[in-house]
Design an enzyme around this catalytic site. Structure first.
Site, PDB file in Angstrom:
ATOM      1  N   HIS A 203      32.560 108.338  10.088  1.00  0.00           N
ATOM      2  CA  HIS A 203      33.044 109.705  10.327  1.00  0.00           C
ATOM      3  C   HIS A 203      32.345 110.586   9.614  1.00  0.00           C
ATOM      4  CE1 HIS A 203      36.639 109.399  13.088  1.00  0.00           C
ATOM      5  NE2 HIS A 203      36.763 108.337  12.134  1.00  0.00           N
TER       6      HIS A 203
ATOM      7  N   SER B 182      30.909 102.299  13.736  1.00  0.00           N
ATOM      8  CA  SER B 182      31.455 101.326  12.513  1.00  0.00           C
ATOM      9  C   SER B 182      31.741 100.166  13.085  1.00  0.00           C
ATOM     10  CB  SER B 182      32.474 101.861  11.568  1.00  0.00           C
ATOM     11  OG  SER B 182      33.747 102.061  12.799  1.00  0.00           O
TER      12      SER B 182
END
Ligand code: CO
Length: 234
Positions: free
Chosen positions: A100, A161
């Site tokens: 993020h 991720s």
């Protein structure tokens, strides 16, 4: 190891904006140590005025929206085990930070996240609206794709991720739909498996502008308010 493997893997798959800011943050994200939140916060603050807020697991959705509206991103502090390298249901610190934080240094994306939080605060007590906002968050901030110079690239943190999912999006059996904010808010998802449907935005500017259509859609489809929402947003 997590960092190195995924950083190499993303070089030809992630959005150039994501890669640019990941590279910028790299000194604070060194592969051989836990990232320094103090350093990261320093860079974020200087860049776009965001900062990282450490939270103990899940928080009420209204608090989550409030933090976003104040340009604070929640991060957990646990790290996945080696056998969980490819896919996780619960976000860990690698997801929160590696996934993020880089794009929060892009000014347009930073504004998008804040405005999303502001809209969320307004509708936090409307369970149906929260569900729609959760879908929007899911298909953009977590699992969003972007068209860049004719190529499909990753910007969603849930894909960025995940080694497994960042390769899975190039499989033949997945569907990439053009981004339509109303359709996104009406599309359900599963959080226990990899996605089969993704939405691709043409640019971060258009993603930001799409928020204009969100409130309108929420008002138009508003049902009777059903008390404080308990829907989970990661
Ligand atoms: Co996330």
């Amino acid at each position: 190891m997590l960092f190195d493997r995924q950083e190499k893997n993303l070089r030809d798959k992630a959005s150039t904006e994501y890669l640019l800011w990941l590279n910028e943050l790299e000194p604070s994200l060194c592969a051989d140590r836990i990232p320094s939140f103090r350093e990261l916060n320093h860079r974020l603050w200087a860049g776009t005025g965001w900062s990282i807020e450490v939270v103990p697991g899940l928080i009420p959705v209204v608090d989550f929206f409030k933090l976003l509206a104040r340009r604070r991103f929640c991060s957990s502090t646990w790290i996945r085990r080696p056998d969980q390298l490819d896919y996780l249901e619960e976000p860990d610190m690698f997801h929160d930070i590696f996934g993020h934080i880089p794009l929060l240094l892009n000014p347009t994306y930073a504004d998008f996240m804040q405005k999303f939080g502001e809209i969320g605060m307004k509708y936090a007590s409307d369970e149906q609206a929260v569900l729609k906002l959760q879908r929007l968050y899911w298909f953009t901030i977590e699992f969003g794709l972007i068209h860049e110079r004719g190529q499909l690239r990753i910007y969603g943190a849930g894909i960025a991720s995940s080694f497994g999912e960042s390769n899975h999006i190039f499989d033949d059996d997945i569907t990439v739909l053009p981004f339509d904010v109303e359709k996104v808010m009406e599309t359900s998802f599963r959080s226990d498996v990899m996605q089969t449907e993704y939405f691709a935005i043409p640019s971060f500017e258009s993603l930001y502008r799409s928020l204009d259509g969100v409130e309108e859609h929420l008002v138009n489809t508003q049902m009777e308010s059903s008390g404080p929402a308990t829907v989970e947003i990661r």
